[in-house]
Design a protein around this motif. Sequence first.
Motif, short mmCIF file in Angstrom:
data_model
loop_
_atom_site.label_atom_id
_atom_site.label_comp_id
_atom_site.label_asym_id
_atom_site.label_seq_id
_atom_site.Cartn_x
_atom_site.Cartn_y
_atom_site.Cartn_z
N GLU A 13 0.86 -1.18 0.00
CA GLU A 13 0.00 0.00 0.00
C GLU A 13 0.90 1.23 0.00
OE1 GLU A 13 -2.96 0.33 3.12
OE2 GLU A 13 -3.64 2.28 2.37
N ASN B 201 -4.35 4.92 -2.25
CA ASN B 201 -5.54 5.49 -1.58
C ASN B 201 -6.11 6.63 -2.42
OD1 ASN B 201 -5.82 4.27 1.23
ND2 ASN B 201 -3.62 4.72 1.10
N GLU C 59 -7.85 2.26 -3.74
CA GLU C 59 -8.65 2.04 -2.54
C GLU C 59 -9.69 3.15 -2.44
OE1 GLU C 59 -6.43 1.29 1.01
OE2 GLU C 59 -5.14 -0.19 0.03
N ASP D 297 -11.68 0.22 1.34
CA ASP D 297 -10.83 0.46 2.50
C ASP D 297 -11.67 0.52 3.78
OD1 ASP D 297 -8.53 0.96 3.84
OD2 ASP D 297 -8.11 2.90 2.92
N LYS E 207 -10.87 -4.54 2.49
CA LYS E 207 -9.84 -4.45 3.53
C LYS E 207 -10.56 -4.35 4.87
CE LYS E 207 -5.90 -2.57 2.57
NZ LYS E 207 -4.80 -1.62 2.25
N GLU F 188 -6.28 -5.65 7.68
CA GLU F 188 -5.36 -4.55 7.99
C GLU F 188 -4.97 -4.60 9.46
OE1 GLU F 188 -5.89 -0.53 5.89
OE2 GLU F 188 -7.88 -1.05 6.61
CA CA Z 1 -5.86 2.47 2.68
#
Ligand code: CA
Length: 609
Positions: free
Chosen positions: A375, A434, A467, A497, A518, A554
């Motif tokens: 990420e 992101n 994401e 996310d 996630k 995560e």
């Molecule tokens: Ca993220």
Amino acid sequence: MSDIDSLEDENDEQALLEEKLKALEADLRQKKEIILAQHNKLEAFFESSIDAVVQMDFDGYITGWNQQAEKIFGWSAEEILDQTIEQTIIPERYRDAHNKGMKKFLKSGETSVMNTLIEIHALHRDGHEFPVEISVSVIDSADLQEFNAYIRDISERKHAETVIWNQANFDSLTSLPNRNLFLQKLEHEIRSCDRSNLSLALLYIDLDRFKDVNDTLGHDMGDLLLIEISSRLKKTLREIDTVSRLSGDEFTVILGQIDDPLSVQPLCQQLLDELARPYQLDNEKVFLTASIGVTFYPQDSKDIDILQRNGDQAMYAAKGNGRNGFHFFTPELQERALRKRKMIKDLREAIQQQQFEIYYQPIIDMKTQGLTKAEALLRWQHPESGMVSPSVFIPIAEETGLIADIGNWVFYSSVDQVNRWRDQFDIDFQVSINTSPLQWIDEAAAMNQWFSHLQQIGISGQAITVEITEGLLMDANDKITNRLLDFRDAEVQVSIDDFGTGYSSLSYLKQFDIDYLKIDQSFVRNLDHDKNDLALCEAIIVMAHKLGIKVIAEGVETESQNQLLKEFGCDYGQGYLYSRPVPASDFEALLREHPVKPQSRSRTKKRTA
Ligand code: CA
Ligand code: C2E
Ligand code: CA
């Protein structure tokens, strides 16, 4: 007794009877006259009444209609007698209520309008409504069942009341609420804050050097300026906010329903910017600024007088700070506001000054424990404050629109990086980027260029995942849905996310081609000791797999979390257990140590629409 005698007797009797009859007739005539006189008197009274008198039988038909009724309703007696009041003088919107009231009365003898004076609206023959005062009484005897309504047209009185009310509550120059109405509104807003548990912000706005304008250009110009200012204030605020003019060049704004006090900061700046634009008054161009003091209910005080004093004090503090600015009454808020203002300024320069850097955090394949993804996490090396957390500056970048440039920078830098790694290590590596909802909503054009960039440098879309948040999907319109399909066409994958913190509805994910979920760190954190979170993680994994979606956990920090997730069949893990986010050079070392062989480059899904 002789025949003659008896005849005389009979005659006497006859005469007596006739006399009695005459007397009776006279009496009757007199009584009739009295009744007639009374009737005429009543009629005269009825006709001369300053009120409209309307009579109606129990079925709602009009049986009496005096001159005054003709005058205020526009119907003559001939026209209206035997029509129902419902079809003639009751406005349509009251007809249901009227019918219910009648039914109730006929059943129970009770009605709310009986024998009291009430104010309602009546309908004129020409269709306009007007305010009336009405009192109704009922006559319910063996031979008569009627309602008597006395109705007075109060249009003039109402109009006068409105004029007086307006004079008492509005400023005649700008038509804004004056101090009187301001206080009423403030009290009202305070009560609704108490109910909703939210805050309100009270802004005191004072023009800087307004006196100079009055002195040099004259009071007429000053008046024009105040009118223009009030319209700019109104234009900048929401319908529900109240702007008032307290005196000369002193205005207030009440902002209701506020959950975070600092959230009013952008609005204050917007008001200042708007007021600082030049004013064209006749042939003169005038420049002017304002100072704003801000105080909050209930944080700064629950007392309405103290609150006003606070606002005033804060406004003077803003003037003291050099005018054309705003100042919070609470020192701590003021400090935060200043820090934030500085951060906005610094953030604007951060890209040019190359203060941003991207860290990469490994995402591990749970089955093989191989390093297949990372990420991209943005870092800001501030020249004075050191490392600033993205959770601090990303929201500010979103608020100021800077996120567009920053988001683009992150995209192009990460793509170039993953491109180099894929070449250098000959691997099937993927970087997850992101994105902020604002990039999807406002920056459509910028995103379009992303796809051409991928083509230009000749990298497969499979090297990238974007994401997004659940919120974006919940509010998704056609534009966003199509954009998601564009990513799909470019073979760029999509992750949700922080799954579990928002709406957490798996069902809507079916509508969109989502590749990864996630699971938010807050659930992973408690995996080993919270049964609910354990069940939740397992359920998310099972459901996601049913929908053909892979799962990334995560915030994996412990071996036992790693083990549990593995048992549940979780596909990927990310967290301090494997590695913290690290600079690109350190990440490269990780890649060198744990090279990952290319897997089959097949797609799980194809665009269907
Ligand atoms: Ca993220
Ligand atoms: P996020 O997308 O949920 O990123 C994961 C965050 O969790 C990162 O924080 C990461 O350092 C942290 N983290 C990773 N593993 C662990 C762990 O095992 N334990 C704990 N306690 N934390 C872990 P970071 O880097 O501070 O980023 C915070 C948030 O800022 C990100 O949350 C993301 O929402 C946002 N952000 C970061 N970079 C970008 C960006 O380039 N664009 C946008 N729009 N947002 C970004
Ligand atoms: Ca996250």
